[in-house]
Design a protein around this motif. Structure first.
Motif, PDB file in Angstrom:
ATOM      1  N   ASN A  35     -23.870  50.340 -16.572  1.00  0.00           N
ATOM      2  CA  ASN A  35     -25.103  50.955 -16.959  1.00  0.00           C
ATOM      3  C   ASN A  35     -26.062  51.777 -16.037  1.00  0.00           C
ATOM      4  OD1 ASN A  35     -24.476  49.492 -19.264  1.00  0.00           O
ATOM      5  ND2 ASN A  35     -25.556  47.656 -18.528  1.00  0.00           N
ATOM      6  N   GLY A  36     -25.354  52.580 -15.325  1.00  0.00           N
ATOM      7  CA  GLY A  36     -26.011  53.488 -14.353  1.00  0.00           C
ATOM      8  C   GLY A  36     -26.191  52.757 -12.989  1.00  0.00           C
ATOM      9  N   GLU A  37     -26.046  51.547 -12.775  1.00  0.00           N
ATOM     10  CA  GLU A  37     -26.375  50.925 -11.635  1.00  0.00           C
ATOM     11  C   GLU A  37     -25.157  50.538 -10.689  1.00  0.00           C
ATOM     12  OE1 GLU A  37     -28.042  47.372 -13.091  1.00  0.00           O
ATOM     13  OE2 GLU A  37     -30.000  48.188 -13.046  1.00  0.00           O
ATOM     14  N   LEU A  38     -25.150  50.759  -9.341  1.00  0.00           N
ATOM     15  CA  LEU A  38     -24.127  50.470  -8.494  1.00  0.00           C
ATOM     16  C   LEU A  38     -24.084  49.449  -7.983  1.00  0.00           C
ATOM     17  CD1 LEU A  38     -21.984  52.045  -6.611  1.00  0.00           C
ATOM     18  CD2 LEU A  38     -23.601  52.464  -5.123  1.00  0.00           C
ATOM     19  N   SER A  39     -22.949  48.689  -8.185  1.00  0.00           N
ATOM     20  CA  SER A  39     -22.688  47.141  -7.393  1.00  0.00           C
ATOM     21  C   SER A  39     -21.482  47.380  -6.740  1.00  0.00           C
ATOM     22  CB  SER A  39     -22.633  46.150  -8.536  1.00  0.00           C
ATOM     23  OG  SER A  39     -21.786  46.401  -9.502  1.00  0.00           O
ATOM     24  N   THR A  40     -21.482  46.664  -5.857  1.00  0.00           N
ATOM     25  CA  THR A  40     -20.298  46.482  -4.722  1.00  0.00           C
ATOM     26  C   THR A  40     -19.551  44.906  -4.792  1.00  0.00           C
ATOM     27  OG1 THR A  40     -21.341  45.964  -2.831  1.00  0.00           O
ATOM     28  CG2 THR A  40     -21.147  48.333  -3.283  1.00  0.00           C
ATOM     29  N   VAL A  41     -18.327  44.951  -4.427  1.00  0.00           N
ATOM     30  CA  VAL A  41     -17.636  43.849  -4.487  1.00  0.00           C
ATOM     31  C   VAL A  41     -16.977  44.022  -3.147  1.00  0.00           C
ATOM     32  CG1 VAL A  41     -15.784  42.213  -5.352  1.00  0.00           C
ATOM     33  CG2 VAL A  41     -17.465  43.279  -6.879  1.00  0.00           C
ATOM     34  N   ARG A  42     -16.864  42.969  -2.281  1.00  0.00           N
ATOM     35  CA  ARG A  42     -15.840  43.024  -0.969  1.00  0.00           C
ATOM     36  C   ARG A  42     -14.976  42.037  -1.323  1.00  0.00           C
ATOM     37  NH1 ARG A  42     -18.242  41.848   5.175  1.00  0.00           N
ATOM     38  NH2 ARG A  42     -16.021  42.551   6.212  1.00  0.00           N
ATOM     39  N   LEU A  43     -13.718  42.696  -1.159  1.00  0.00           N
ATOM     40  CA  LEU A  43     -12.255  41.665  -1.104  1.00  0.00           C
ATOM     41  C   LEU A  43     -11.786  42.043   0.342  1.00  0.00           C
ATOM     42  CD1 LEU A  43     -11.112  42.769  -4.357  1.00  0.00           C
ATOM     43  CD2 LEU A  43     -12.548  40.870  -3.844  1.00  0.00           C
TER      44      LEU A  43
END
Length: 166
Positions: A142-150
């Motif tokens: 939805n136009g929002e940046l999110s990050t996931v660290r693996l």
């Protein structure tokens, strides 16, 4: 494809032991009446709470990263992160890889914000406190940046890159 991330460093263990030692020293100082008793007790309580948090998050749990098989790529294309504590397995994250924009090696927050902007959500699913090798998955929903660290190897990161945006 399943990747089981294993703890490789003992940073969390060393930190927990140090904080437990500090809590014991503060408890002794409080019992002996040196200085303000309430301050020693508050510091002791903070150290004990931090040890419990580190123990739950890093010492007692592990993570599995699951990507759906290639033959189900058109119907299911998602990443699932499973947290394992003893025999109990709990799904903590499931996201379709259609929203995955990039898979990059981990970089510090300042460099990341300068290059990509400030993420709305940040999630960390690494079993080590400060892993040597980890990757950031950039999702745009939805136009929002999110990050996931693996904390995974290069082969698993490449498999995620191949499925990005599909």
């Amino acid at each position: 494809m399943i990747y089981r991330s294993e703890r490789k460093k003992g940073t969390a263990t060393v930190l927990a032991v140090m904080l437990l030692f500090i809590a014991a020293v503060c408890g002794c100082f409080s019992a002996l009446g040196w200085g303000l008793k309430g301050v020693w007790q508050i510091v002791m309580l903070l150290c004990v709470v931090t040890v419990i948090q580190i123990g739950q998050r890093y010492l007692l749990s592990g993570y599995e990263y699951i990507v759906d098989p290639l033959d189900e790529l058109l119907s299911y294309n998602r990443l699932t992160v499973i947290r394992t504590v003893g025999q109990r397995r709990t799904s903590v994250f499931t996201e379709p890889l259609g929203g995955l924009t990039q898979v990059i090696p981990y970089c510090k927050t300042g460099a990341f914000i300068a290059a990509y902007g400030r993420p709305v959500r940040r999630m960390d699913f690494c079993p080590d406190l400060f892993p040597r090798e980890s990757y950031l998955l950039l999702f745009e929903v939805n136009g929002e940046l999110s990050t996931v660290r693996l904390q995974c190897d290069a082969a698993f990161a490449e498999a995620l890159r191949e499925r990005a945006g599909v």
